[in-house]
Enzyme design. Structure first.
Site, PDB file in Angstrom:
ATOM      1  N   HIS A 142       0.817  -1.214   0.000  1.00 16.65           N
ATOM      2  CA  HIS A 142       0.000   0.000   0.000  1.00 16.65           C
ATOM      3  C   HIS A 142       0.855   1.271   0.000  1.00 16.65           C
ATOM      4  O   HIS A 142       2.078   1.227   0.167  1.00 16.65           O
ATOM      5  CB  HIS A 142      -0.933   0.004   1.213  1.00 16.65           C
ATOM      6  CG  HIS A 142      -0.192   0.043   2.527  1.00 16.65           C
ATOM      7  ND1 HIS A 142       0.381   1.181   3.034  1.00 16.65           N
ATOM      8  CD2 HIS A 142       0.071  -0.950   3.427  1.00 16.65           C
ATOM      9  CE1 HIS A 142       0.948   0.912   4.189  1.00 16.65           C
ATOM     10  NE2 HIS A 142       0.793  -0.375   4.460  1.00 16.65           N
ATOM     11  N   SER A 162       1.636   4.016  -5.277  1.00 19.77           N
ATOM     12  CA  SER A 162       2.203   5.269  -4.782  1.00 19.77           C
ATOM     13  C   SER A 162       3.518   5.009  -4.043  1.00 19.77           C
ATOM     14  O   SER A 162       4.463   4.488  -4.619  1.00 19.77           O
ATOM     15  CB  SER A 162       1.175   5.976  -3.897  1.00 19.77           C
ATOM     16  OG  SER A 162       1.512   7.316  -3.666  1.00 19.77           O
TER      17      SER A 162
END
Length: 308
Positions: free
Chosen positions: A71, A139
């Site tokens: 994540h 990201s």
């Protein structure tokens, strides 16, 4: 007949009132139930593992070759539950909470640079005895995944980089411009800033009931000091993902939303040009988190890349 209709109406009103009451008075429980429901729909189970002095929480499910998912900044393993529903029939999905996030060990004194997290990722996959696996990241998690791939090419079967951070030569994003003004929309300390953050990362802002939004806000506000530290360390490190991945031959899919305000979509072309065996997919009308905003389309791109 009128009595039947009236009775049904009262039942509906009662159920609606009960649901409203639960959401309003027990929002944390509702968030937990919703998270478990999405995990169950994707076939994911909660697990944890001790690695040295750290404990990692992760979700695991599906069949096939392992696919480890990482994540991004301020996020957690549940960023992957929606897309995992489409991936689990083809891959054994493993979505972890990085150190400092979610239900994994949170230690303010750790090094949270991209390189340090990539090294800890190596310890995590070793602890799971994963000799080879596919690796995806969003990201900040994309930067960590790319860094890991550059260091351990023999372990990574493929890379899935979703709007990865640290493409330093990309065009200036809206986030970059705001940072120059001393503003960071990714770190919030009040309700107005948090709502602006949601609008900033999604092209189409999702509706989140106020009590549930309050749970997310409280978590974000509680983590502000750590988020400040992490962001500062990442910026100070000045890691260049395009330099690390230059010439890398690992099969790689770079996925980016065309309306990403956090990291400029020009980063996709830069990475695909730098790498030997990379493909770019730009998703239309999509923000910074394609796997949440358009999970089925994001999954289809990855599955096509692997000829499923």
């Amino acid at each position: 007949m009128k009595k039947v209709v009236s009775g049904l109406f009262l039942v509906i009103v009662f159920i609606a009132a009960a649901v409203f009451g639960v959401i309003h008075f027990f929002p944390e429980k509702v968030v937990e139930v919703c998270a478990n429901s999405e995990r169950g729909k994707a076939g994911l189970r909660f697990k944890s593992i001790a690695v040295g002095e750290l404990t990692y929480a992760y979700l695991e499910g599906g069949t096939g070759e392992p696919l480890v998912l990482v994540h991004g900044f301020g996020a957690n393993k549940d960023n992957w539950t929606r897309v995992a529903e489409y991936l689990a029939p083809h891959f054994k999905v493993i979505a972890l909470d990085l150190a400092g996030y979610g239900e994994s060990t949170i230690n303010f004194d750790l090094d949270y640079t991209i390189t340090a997290q990539a090294d800890r990722l190596h310890e995590f996959v070793d602890a799971l005895d994963l000799k080879s696996f596919h690796l995806g990241g969003s990201s900040m998690g994309g930067a960590i995944s790319g860094t890991y791939g550059s260091k351990h090419q023999d372990r990574v079967l493929s890379l899935w980089l979703i709007a990865p951070g640290n493409v330093l030569s990309s065009e200036e994003s809206e986030l970059g411009l705001l940072l120059k003004e001393g503003k960071n929309p990714l770190i919030t300390q009040n309700a107005e800033e948090y709502k602006s953050l949601i609008a900033f990362v999604f092209e189409k802002t999702p509706h989140i009931p106020s009590p549930i939004l309050g749970v997310f806000m409280r978590e974000a506000f509680a983590n502000k000091a750590l988020n400040d530290k992490v962001f500062a360390e990442i910026v100070k490190e000045k890691l260049s993902l395009e330099d690390l991945l230059a010439g890398l031959a690992i099969p790689t899919l770079v996925l980016w939303g065309d309306h990403d305000r956090v990291l400029h979509v020009s980063g996709a072309g830069i990475l695909c040009k730098a790498m030997v065996n990379a493909s770019c997919v730009i998703m239309k009308n999509t923000g910074h988190l394609p796997m949440i905003e358009r999970p089925e389309e994001a999954a289809r791109s990855f599955l096509r890349f692997h000829h499923f």
